[in-house]
Design a protein around this motif. Sequence first.
Motif, PDB file in Angstrom:
ATOM      1  N   GLN A  46       4.074 -13.696  28.716  1.00  0.00           N
ATOM      2  CA  GLN A  46       3.927 -14.294  26.929  1.00  0.00           C
ATOM      3  C   GLN A  46       4.525 -15.049  27.194  1.00  0.00           C
ATOM      4  O   GLN A  46       3.154 -16.121  26.590  1.00  0.00           O
ATOM      5  CB  GLN A  46       4.883 -13.398  26.419  1.00  0.00           C
ATOM      6  N   ALA A  47       4.949 -15.754  27.350  1.00  0.00           N
ATOM      7  CA  ALA A  47       5.389 -17.413  27.278  1.00  0.00           C
ATOM      8  C   ALA A  47       4.048 -18.179  27.928  1.00  0.00           C
ATOM      9  O   ALA A  47       4.180 -19.849  27.156  1.00  0.00           O
ATOM     10  CB  ALA A  47       6.591 -17.881  28.202  1.00  0.00           C
ATOM     11  N   GLU A  48       3.972 -17.831  28.489  1.00  0.00           N
ATOM     12  CA  GLU A  48       2.359 -18.760  29.430  1.00  0.00           C
ATOM     13  C   GLU A  48       1.469 -18.417  28.344  1.00  0.00           C
ATOM     14  O   GLU A  48       0.612 -19.870  28.703  1.00  0.00           O
ATOM     15  CB  GLU A  48       2.092 -17.736  30.597  1.00  0.00           C
ATOM     16  N   SER A  49       1.369 -17.871  27.648  1.00  0.00           N
ATOM     17  CA  SER A  49      -0.188 -18.127  26.303  1.00  0.00           C
ATOM     18  C   SER A  49       0.730 -17.755  24.876  1.00  0.00           C
ATOM     19  O   SER A  49       0.041 -18.213  23.747  1.00  0.00           O
ATOM     20  CB  SER A  49      -0.921 -17.133  26.645  1.00  0.00           C
ATOM     21  N   ASP A  50       1.634 -17.607  24.360  1.00  0.00           N
ATOM     22  CA  ASP A  50       2.463 -18.243  23.862  1.00  0.00           C
ATOM     23  C   ASP A  50       3.474 -18.506  23.539  1.00  0.00           C
ATOM     24  O   ASP A  50       5.243 -19.086  23.458  1.00  0.00           O
ATOM     25  CB  ASP A  50       2.722 -16.177  23.366  1.00  0.00           C
ATOM     26  N   GLU A  51       3.297 -19.816  22.485  1.00  0.00           N
ATOM     27  CA  GLU A  51       3.909 -20.980  22.840  1.00  0.00           C
ATOM     28  C   GLU A  51       5.067 -20.624  21.886  1.00  0.00           C
ATOM     29  O   GLU A  51       6.145 -21.413  21.454  1.00  0.00           O
ATOM     30  CB  GLU A  51       3.163 -22.823  21.716  1.00  0.00           C
ATOM     31  N   ALA A  52       4.877 -19.723  20.842  1.00  0.00           N
ATOM     32  CA  ALA A  52       6.579 -19.337  19.841  1.00  0.00           C
ATOM     33  C   ALA A  52       7.123 -18.612  20.968  1.00  0.00           C
ATOM     34  O   ALA A  52       8.201 -19.188  21.025  1.00  0.00           O
ATOM     35  CB  ALA A  52       5.711 -18.978  18.598  1.00  0.00           C
ATOM     36  N   HIS A  53       6.609 -17.774  21.855  1.00  0.00           N
ATOM     37  CA  HIS A  53       7.845 -17.610  23.088  1.00  0.00           C
ATOM     38  C   HIS A  53       8.794 -18.321  23.309  1.00  0.00           C
ATOM     39  O   HIS A  53       9.427 -17.935  23.767  1.00  0.00           O
ATOM     40  CB  HIS A  53       7.747 -15.911  23.518  1.00  0.00           C
ATOM     41  N   ALA A  54       7.821 -19.148  24.450  1.00  0.00           N
ATOM     42  CA  ALA A  54       7.769 -20.226  25.230  1.00  0.00           C
ATOM     43  C   ALA A  54       9.053 -20.814  24.247  1.00  0.00           C
ATOM     44  O   ALA A  54      10.155 -21.367  25.212  1.00  0.00           O
ATOM     45  CB  ALA A  54       6.885 -21.151  25.806  1.00  0.00           C
ATOM     46  N   THR A  55       8.374 -21.266  23.577  1.00  0.00           N
ATOM     47  CA  THR A  55       9.759 -22.675  22.414  1.00  0.00           C
ATOM     48  C   THR A  55      11.060 -21.719  21.910  1.00  0.00           C
ATOM     49  O   THR A  55      12.432 -22.292  21.872  1.00  0.00           O
ATOM     50  CB  THR A  55       9.177 -22.890  21.268  1.00  0.00           C
ATOM     51  N   THR A  56      10.928 -20.862  21.678  1.00  0.00           N
ATOM     52  CA  THR A  56      12.502 -19.706  21.299  1.00  0.00           C
ATOM     53  C   THR A  56      12.963 -19.759  22.787  1.00  0.00           C
ATOM     54  O   THR A  56      13.862 -19.972  22.188  1.00  0.00           O
ATOM     55  CB  THR A  56      11.640 -18.365  21.208  1.00  0.00           C
ATOM     56  N   ILE A  57      12.436 -19.380  23.780  1.00  0.00           N
ATOM     57  CA  ILE A  57      13.616 -19.910  24.895  1.00  0.00           C
ATOM     58  C   ILE A  57      13.740 -20.730  25.269  1.00  0.00           C
ATOM     59  O   ILE A  57      15.331 -20.827  25.839  1.00  0.00           O
ATOM     60  CB  ILE A  57      12.237 -19.169  26.484  1.00  0.00           C
ATOM     61  N   ALA A  58      13.500 -22.018  25.137  1.00  0.00           N
ATOM     62  CA  ALA A  58      13.683 -23.049  24.977  1.00  0.00           C
ATOM     63  C   ALA A  58      14.707 -22.879  23.816  1.00  0.00           C
ATOM     64  O   ALA A  58      15.302 -23.966  24.425  1.00  0.00           O
ATOM     65  CB  ALA A  58      12.408 -24.126  25.032  1.00  0.00           C
ATOM     66  N   THR A  59      14.721 -22.816  23.050  1.00  0.00           N
ATOM     67  CA  THR A  59      15.386 -23.247  21.779  1.00  0.00           C
ATOM     68  C   THR A  59      16.939 -22.466  21.923  1.00  0.00           C
ATOM     69  O   THR A  59      17.955 -22.732  21.602  1.00  0.00           O
ATOM     70  CB  THR A  59      15.171 -22.637  20.092  1.00  0.00           C
ATOM     71  N   VAL A  60      16.450 -21.144  22.575  1.00  0.00           N
ATOM     72  CA  VAL A  60      18.372 -20.221  22.717  1.00  0.00           C
ATOM     73  C   VAL A  60      18.500 -20.722  24.073  1.00  0.00           C
ATOM     74  O   VAL A  60      19.935 -20.848  23.724  1.00  0.00           O
ATOM     75  CB  VAL A  60      17.872 -19.314  22.814  1.00  0.00           C
ATOM     76  N   ASP A  61      17.643 -21.127  24.948  1.00  0.00           N
ATOM     77  CA  ASP A  61      18.625 -21.172  26.165  1.00  0.00           C
ATOM     78  C   ASP A  61      18.799 -22.698  26.490  1.00  0.00           C
ATOM     79  O   ASP A  61      20.147 -23.197  27.181  1.00  0.00           O
ATOM     80  CB  ASP A  61      17.556 -20.620  27.784  1.00  0.00           C
ATOM     81  N   TYR A  62      18.534 -23.670  26.245  1.00  0.00           N
ATOM     82  CA  TYR A  62      18.680 -25.288  25.908  1.00  0.00           C
ATOM     83  C   TYR A  62      18.576 -25.472  25.508  1.00  0.00           C
ATOM     84  O   TYR A  62      19.910 -26.472  24.888  1.00  0.00           O
ATOM     85  CB  TYR A  62      17.818 -25.701  26.168  1.00  0.00           C
ATOM     86  N   THR A  63      18.240 -26.488  23.630  1.00  0.00           N
ATOM     87  CA  THR A  63      18.747 -26.449  22.641  1.00  0.00           C
ATOM     88  C   THR A  63      20.074 -26.241  21.759  1.00  0.00           C
ATOM     89  O   THR A  63      20.551 -26.832  21.568  1.00  0.00           O
ATOM     90  CB  THR A  63      17.944 -26.551  21.763  1.00  0.00           C
ATOM     91  N   ALA A  64      19.971 -25.188  21.793  1.00  0.00           N
ATOM     92  CA  ALA A  64      21.199 -24.468  20.994  1.00  0.00           C
ATOM     93  C   ALA A  64      22.147 -24.493  21.819  1.00  0.00           C
ATOM     94  O   ALA A  64      23.626 -24.858  21.594  1.00  0.00           O
ATOM     95  CB  ALA A  64      21.087 -22.846  20.447  1.00  0.00           C
ATOM     96  N   GLN A  65      22.314 -24.583  22.968  1.00  0.00           N
ATOM     97  CA  GLN A  65      23.111 -24.533  23.944  1.00  0.00           C
ATOM     98  C   GLN A  65      24.226 -26.139  24.234  1.00  0.00           C
ATOM     99  O   GLN A  65      25.212 -26.323  24.090  1.00  0.00           O
ATOM    100  CB  GLN A  65      22.872 -24.012  25.653  1.00  0.00           C
ATOM    101  N   VAL A  66      22.933 -27.190  23.667  1.00  0.00           N
ATOM    102  CA  VAL A  66      23.208 -27.980  23.799  1.00  0.00           C
ATOM    103  C   VAL A  66      24.001 -28.805  22.635  1.00  0.00           C
ATOM    104  O   VAL A  66      25.173 -29.346  22.640  1.00  0.00           O
ATOM    105  CB  VAL A  66      22.230 -29.220  24.316  1.00  0.00           C
ATOM    106  N   SER A  67      23.546 -28.378  21.627  1.00  0.00           N
ATOM    107  CA  SER A  67      23.512 -28.632  20.084  1.00  0.00           C
ATOM    108  C   SER A  67      25.640 -27.535  20.411  1.00  0.00           C
ATOM    109  O   SER A  67      26.432 -28.764  19.287  1.00  0.00           O
ATOM    110  CB  SER A  67      23.685 -27.531  19.084  1.00  0.00           C
ATOM    111  N   MET A  68      26.334 -26.703  20.689  1.00  0.00           N
ATOM    112  CA  MET A  68      27.399 -25.729  20.988  1.00  0.00           C
ATOM    113  C   MET A  68      28.111 -26.411  20.934  1.00  0.00           C
ATOM    114  O   MET A  68      29.707 -26.314  21.003  1.00  0.00           O
ATOM    115  CB  MET A  68      27.032 -24.450  21.321  1.00  0.00           C
ATOM    116  N   LEU A  69      28.110 -26.846  23.249  1.00  0.00           N
ATOM    117  CA  LEU A  69      28.417 -27.652  24.006  1.00  0.00           C
ATOM    118  C   LEU A  69      29.058 -28.798  22.848  1.00  0.00           C
ATOM    119  O   LEU A  69      30.531 -29.925  23.283  1.00  0.00           O
ATOM    120  CB  LEU A  69      27.641 -27.584  24.859  1.00  0.00           C
ATOM    121  N   THR A  70      28.220 -29.686  22.308  1.00  0.00           N
ATOM    122  CA  THR A  70      28.463 -30.970  21.975  1.00  0.00           C
ATOM    123  C   THR A  70      29.626 -30.745  21.536  1.00  0.00           C
ATOM    124  O   THR A  70      30.275 -31.091  21.041  1.00  0.00           O
ATOM    125  CB  THR A  70      27.378 -31.816  21.026  1.00  0.00           C
TER     126      THR A  70
END
Length: 246
Positions: free
Chosen positions: A93-117
């Motif tokens: 799904q992520a290969e054609s659905d940019e919203a899903h791809a960015t959801t994965i990136a947000t939860v698994d990277y961006t939000a992690q960086v925020s919380m760890l900081t």
Amino acid sequence: MSILLIGATSDIAGEIATLTCAGHDIVLAARRPEATSALVADLNKLGATSVHVLHFDATQLGTHRELVKKAKNLAGEISLAVVAFGILGNQEQAESDEAHATTIATVDYTAQVSMLTVLADELRVQTTPAAIVAFSSIAGWRARRANYVYGSTKAGLDAFCQGLADALHGSHVRMIIARPGFVIGSMTTGMKPAPMSVYPHDVAKAVVDAYTTKKKSTTVWIPGRLRVLAWIMRMVPRPLWRKMPR
């Protein structure tokens, strides 16, 4: 001293909680607080001094510091903070659905960086030693065609955590970076286990062992022999690598 588990409904967080709760105040943060009721009952039976449950949505980045401050107000200074939230997502799904791809990136990277900081900043000002646990993965060691969106977030997170561990060097806060292989649990239900697969309890025990025995920041491969597989992975030619399964 309290223990904070962020993403408390994850299999691994629950296992860590049961291994560490005796004699401690526990704070469980979850997107679905009602799903923690069985864990709360278990922790009380196992000797937790108190158990508090807070609502937490990883995608609401502006609430991260508020959550940590609330946990400290409820249960006192934090001795162990475990960042265990995350999603696997759907690669196809992520290969054609940019919203899903960015959801994965947000939860698994961006939000992690925020919380760890936030955690690093809040725990630095405490008067007592503390440890922060973050979860990398063998999936981030070398991203595969079959799950490169998820793998890329783990690669970025691992690099961030290594840098954060260096930034914390010399303080009374340390990083424990867990690098498990394929974890057989609720997130991977229905998927074929990979070589050197582990269970949530295996990961939790390795993390808790590192927390209780290591005095400095550390990176833990789970199982330990996964280091050898990781080395081999780097050597595989790209034409062959792109055909590798998840």
